[in-house]
Design an enzyme around this catalytic site. Sequence first.
Site, PDB file in Angstrom:
ATOM      1  N   SER A 127       0.836  -1.200   0.000  1.00 54.05           N
ATOM      2  CA  SER A 127       0.000   0.000   0.000  1.00 54.05           C
ATOM      3  C   SER A 127       0.870   1.249   0.000  1.00 54.05           C
ATOM      4  CB  SER A 127      -0.889  -0.007   1.247  1.00 54.05           C
ATOM      5  OG  SER A 127      -1.460   1.261   1.477  1.00 54.05           O
ATOM      6  N   TYR A 152      -2.930  -0.361  10.391  1.00 54.22           N
ATOM      7  CA  TYR A 152      -3.083  -1.049   9.106  1.00 54.22           C
ATOM      8  C   TYR A 152      -1.881  -0.758   8.206  1.00 54.22           C
ATOM      9  CZ  TYR A 152      -4.093  -1.308   4.165  1.00 54.22           C
ATOM     10  OH  TYR A 152      -3.972  -1.526   2.821  1.00 54.22           O
ATOM     11  N   LYS A 156       1.671  -3.107   6.701  1.00 50.76           N
ATOM     12  CA  LYS A 156       2.224  -3.199   5.352  1.00 50.76           C
ATOM     13  C   LYS A 156       3.715  -2.865   5.354  1.00 50.76           C
ATOM     14  CE  LYS A 156      -1.599  -4.290   3.186  1.00 50.76           C
ATOM     15  NZ  LYS A 156      -1.777  -5.636   2.609  1.00 50.76           N
TER      16      LYS A 156
END
Length: 343
Positions: A127, A152, A156
């Site tokens: 991402s 979140y 990544k």
Amino acid sequence: MKKKVLVTGGCGYIGSHTVVALIQNNFEVIIIDDLSNSNAQTLNNIKKITGVKPTFCECDLKDIHHVKNVLKYNKDIEATIHFAAYKAVGESVAQPLLYYQNNLVSLINILISQLELGNINFIFSSSATVYGNPKKLPITEENQTERPFSPYGNTKKIAEEILEDLSKVNAESNMISLRYFNPIGAHESGLIGELPTGIPNNLMPYITQTAIGLREKLSVYGNDYPTPDGTPIRDYIHVVDLAKAHVKALKRQLQQKQEKNFETFNLGTGNGYSVLEIIKTFEKVSNKKLNYEIVGRRNGDVPSLYANAKLAEQKLLWKANKSLEEMITSSWLWEQKARHQTL
């Protein structure tokens, strides 16, 4: 012989579109998914599009014994594309341990299981959040990664560090991390698209669900950002374009064209659009007025993120082609068809 590819999270939004692209490029696909934010009906819809129903294993990747058991019967897998992860920014801020456990343990388990079987060809669903709040735009792969604002996003970034560390000690491993910007849109068939369970966390499904009457109103999180209209700017990319990039990355691996064991590529259009621009474009293509209101900022959001994707164009021979109007139109058609099917 068709080359066999494992796709984790293959019933999800980006995963299902990539499975379609893989089948259309003559790969055999095995899907692992726990169906926590997806639906097994997607398998039937993939078959309607491609004529092929992929092999499916319902599996919680946090259970390493289950993962090893699945792979034991699929030792001839040539590569893995790893999508399986929780992805809601706001939820990750509220429940960080849930995200660290699910996203990182799942990754580690699949890597351990594959290492035991031999060499690894691994494509990771990353991402643009790994860039944090970028100091320079558009973002290139040379931009320094930073501590993302949300757990979140941090999963990544940590995941990429795990892959990079593994690539340094395992010379036979090949890792590609694809850093997405903001996927929207749906397959032209209207059979697969973004259909999150519960309240959407991403802008586009919230817009379409509001327009179709499932949500009372759309909340716009903040209009005081340092952008022309005060709302956050993002680089939106059609999910079908994104799926094609995964096929390109896979072929790069299997043809042994990687220049180093761990490579990263931005996947975006290079164009930034604000939340209000997306709303206005939706109203234009759908001929519907959206009910929305400006509310406070949301934790974990940054003002602007848009890509320089020249490296992917040069090395993967890939470029996003679909316009913003095409993306939004396909999202709206998908929403209408999906609700007609389920109501």
